[in-house]
Scaffold this motif. Structure first.
Motif, PDB file in Angstrom:
ATOM      1  N   VAL A  28       0.862  -1.178   0.000  1.00  0.00           N
ATOM      2  CA  VAL A  28       0.000   0.000   0.000  1.00  0.00           C
ATOM      3  C   VAL A  28       0.899   1.228   0.000  1.00  0.00           C
ATOM      4  CG1 VAL A  28      -1.702   1.332   1.308  1.00  0.00           C
ATOM      5  CG2 VAL A  28      -1.924  -1.156   1.148  1.00  0.00           C
ATOM      6  N   ASN A  29       0.603   2.185  -0.844  1.00  0.00           N
ATOM      7  CA  ASN A  29       1.377   3.415  -0.923  1.00  0.00           C
ATOM      8  C   ASN A  29       1.376   4.112   0.438  1.00  0.00           C
ATOM      9  OD1 ASN A  29       2.418   5.971  -1.405  1.00  0.00           O
ATOM     10  ND2 ASN A  29       1.217   6.347  -3.238  1.00  0.00           N
ATOM     11  N   PRO A  30       2.531   4.242   1.085  1.00  0.00           N
ATOM     12  CA  PRO A  30       2.570   4.848   2.426  1.00  0.00           C
ATOM     13  C   PRO A  30       2.001   6.260   2.479  1.00  0.00           C
ATOM     14  CG  PRO A  30       4.635   3.726   1.958  1.00  0.00           C
ATOM     15  CD  PRO A  30       3.856   3.752   0.675  1.00  0.00           C
ATOM     16  N   THR A  31       2.116   7.012   1.404  1.00  0.00           N
ATOM     17  CA  THR A  31       1.697   8.416   1.435  1.00  0.00           C
ATOM     18  C   THR A  31       0.179   8.569   1.496  1.00  0.00           C
ATOM     19  OG1 THR A  31       1.640   8.647  -0.994  1.00  0.00           O
ATOM     20  CG2 THR A  31       3.751   9.036   0.107  1.00  0.00           C
ATOM     21  N   LEU A  32      -0.569   7.503   1.240  1.00  0.00           N
ATOM     22  CA  LEU A  32      -2.022   7.584   1.272  1.00  0.00           C
ATOM     23  C   LEU A  32      -2.560   7.700   2.695  1.00  0.00           C
ATOM     24  CD1 LEU A  32      -2.962   4.917  -1.443  1.00  0.00           C
ATOM     25  CD2 LEU A  32      -2.761   7.402  -1.711  1.00  0.00           C
ATOM     26  N   ALA A  33      -1.734   7.356   3.670  1.00  0.00           N
ATOM     27  CA  ALA A  33      -2.191   7.405   5.064  1.00  0.00           C
ATOM     28  C   ALA A  33      -1.159   8.071   5.958  1.00  0.00           C
ATOM     29  CB  ALA A  33      -2.503   5.997   5.562  1.00  0.00           C
ATOM     30  N   GLY A  34      -0.563   9.145   5.462  1.00  0.00           N
ATOM     31  CA  GLY A  34       0.332   9.934   6.289  1.00  0.00           C
ATOM     32  C   GLY A  34       1.749   9.439   6.390  1.00  0.00           C
ATOM     33  N   GLY A  35       2.107   8.394   5.638  1.00  0.00           N
ATOM     34  CA  GLY A  35       3.471   7.881   5.642  1.00  0.00           C
ATOM     35  C   GLY A  35       4.325   8.572   4.597  1.00  0.00           C
ATOM     36  N   GLY A  92      23.092   5.145  14.793  1.00  0.00           N
ATOM     37  CA  GLY A  92      21.763   4.730  15.210  1.00  0.00           C
ATOM     38  C   GLY A  92      20.916   4.261  14.042  1.00  0.00           C
ATOM     39  N   PRO A  93      19.859   3.514  14.333  1.00  0.00           N
ATOM     40  CA  PRO A  93      18.965   3.063  13.274  1.00  0.00           C
ATOM     41  C   PRO A  93      18.149   4.215  12.704  1.00  0.00           C
ATOM     42  CG  PRO A  93      18.043   2.524  15.402  1.00  0.00           C
ATOM     43  CD  PRO A  93      19.416   3.068  15.663  1.00  0.00           C
ATOM     44  N   GLN A  94      17.816   4.118  11.436  1.00  0.00           N
ATOM     45  CA  GLN A  94      16.911   5.078  10.832  1.00  0.00           C
ATOM     46  C   GLN A  94      15.480   4.547  10.967  1.00  0.00           C
ATOM     47  OE1 GLN A  94      18.181   6.295   6.891  1.00  0.00           O
ATOM     48  NE2 GLN A  94      20.248   6.754   7.595  1.00  0.00           N
ATOM     49  N   THR A  95      14.511   5.429  10.845  1.00  0.00           N
ATOM     50  CA  THR A  95      13.113   5.060  11.031  1.00  0.00           C
ATOM     51  C   THR A  95      12.319   5.341   9.757  1.00  0.00           C
ATOM     52  OG1 THR A  95      12.518   7.233  11.907  1.00  0.00           O
ATOM     53  CG2 THR A  95      13.251   5.587  13.494  1.00  0.00           C
ATOM     54  N   ALA A  96      11.150   4.729   9.655  1.00  0.00           N
ATOM     55  CA  ALA A  96      10.274   4.979   8.513  1.00  0.00           C
ATOM     56  C   ALA A  96       8.824   4.838   8.935  1.00  0.00           C
ATOM     57  CB  ALA A  96      10.585   4.014   7.367  1.00  0.00           C
ATOM     58  N   ASN A  97       7.964   5.592   8.274  1.00  0.00           N
ATOM     59  CA  ASN A  97       6.514   5.510   8.471  1.00  0.00           C
ATOM     60  C   ASN A  97       5.908   5.012   7.168  1.00  0.00           C
ATOM     61  OD1 ASN A  97       3.778   5.860   8.834  1.00  0.00           O
ATOM     62  ND2 ASN A  97       3.915   7.952   9.624  1.00  0.00           N
ATOM     63  N   LEU A  98       5.451   3.776   7.172  1.00  0.00           N
ATOM     64  CA  LEU A  98       4.930   3.152   5.959  1.00  0.00           C
ATOM     65  C   LEU A  98       3.422   3.318   5.807  1.00  0.00           C
ATOM     66  CD1 LEU A  98       7.053  -0.130   5.899  1.00  0.00           C
ATOM     67  CD2 LEU A  98       7.541   2.085   4.844  1.00  0.00           C
TER      68      LEU A  98
END
Length: 230
Positions: A28-35, A92-98
């Motif tokens: 699912v395109n992350p940008t469709l729900a704030g990612g 440090g680890p990087q983060t993502a919002n999918l």
């Protein structure tokens, strides 16, 4: 008695004929729900909004085993990546919002080019540079596809501080895709052989350097790989 036997036989037939459980979407395109299709290179430690492009997606329609932690590691080893040198990680680890409802989460794992040696090869990558990737899994309540989003990039040697190579995001993606889609021979590791179907997507990442870490422009292409165990 005869009717009961017929009903049992019919129900058994329906049960046997039912299709196996399978995920319904590649991703699912992350940008469709704030990612975002950029991760957060600061790991949430600063107000910087710069990130690395999630430029490869392992489809949720891939073989289920490929989408597990151990299964993806085996696939990654088949295409030239392995765990970090002696298990040591600097930074440090990087983060993502999918966009799956989990918000920003840490990378699942970071892997490096192994130069043909899954045990010590990534130590060489740490010295001379090479390809590397970060993995994020889309599995939240809003988009439980199981797809793996990868931030792939080619980096410089230790003297250059492992900074991303010029055009390193595009180059890193293309090197991974080349290895994954090779057919002669098919990628294989640990007795498991893989086949990967490629689809190039141009509607997820904008081309250019806006918001991209190190101000390195990308061509805006995301490579979608559906990986099948053969």
């Amino acid at each position: 008695m005869f009717i009961s036997s017929v009903l049992v036989l019919a129900l058994t037939t329906l049960t046997l004929a039912a299709p196996p459980n399978k995920r319904a979407a590649a991703f699912v395109n992350p940008t469709l729900a704030g990612g975002s299709m950029l991760d957060d290179a600061s790991g949430g430690s600063s107000t910087s909004d710069l990130g690395e492009p999630l430029n490869v997606i392992i489809s949720g329609l891939s073989s289920a085993a490929v989408l597990t932690d151990n299964g993806f590691l085996n696939f990654a080893r088949a295409i030239g990546f392995s765990t970090e040198c002696l298990g040591q990680h600097i930074g440090g680890p990087q983060t993502a919002n999918l966009g799956d409802g989990n918000g920003y989460v840490n990378q699942t794992v970071e892997l490096r080019q192994d130069y043909g040696d899954v045990i010590l090869g990534t130590c060489l990558e740490s010295l001379i540079g090479g390809n590397h990737l970060r993995v994020y899994r889309q599995n939240g309540p809003k988009a439980n596809t199981g797809a793996l989003f990868l931030a792939v990039s080619k980096e410089e040697n230790v003297i250059e501080g492992h900074t991303i190579s010029p055009d390193g995001y595009n180059i890193g993606r293309d090197l991974l895709v080349q290895n994954a889609t090779n057919t002669n021979p098919l990628p294989s590791f640990g007795g498991v052989t893989y086949s990967a179907a490629l689809q190039q997507l141009t509607d997820l990442l904008p081309a250019g350097a806006n918001g991209v870490n190190h101000n390195i422009a990308t061509d805006g292409v995301t490579s979608l790989l559906t990986v099948t165990i053969v």
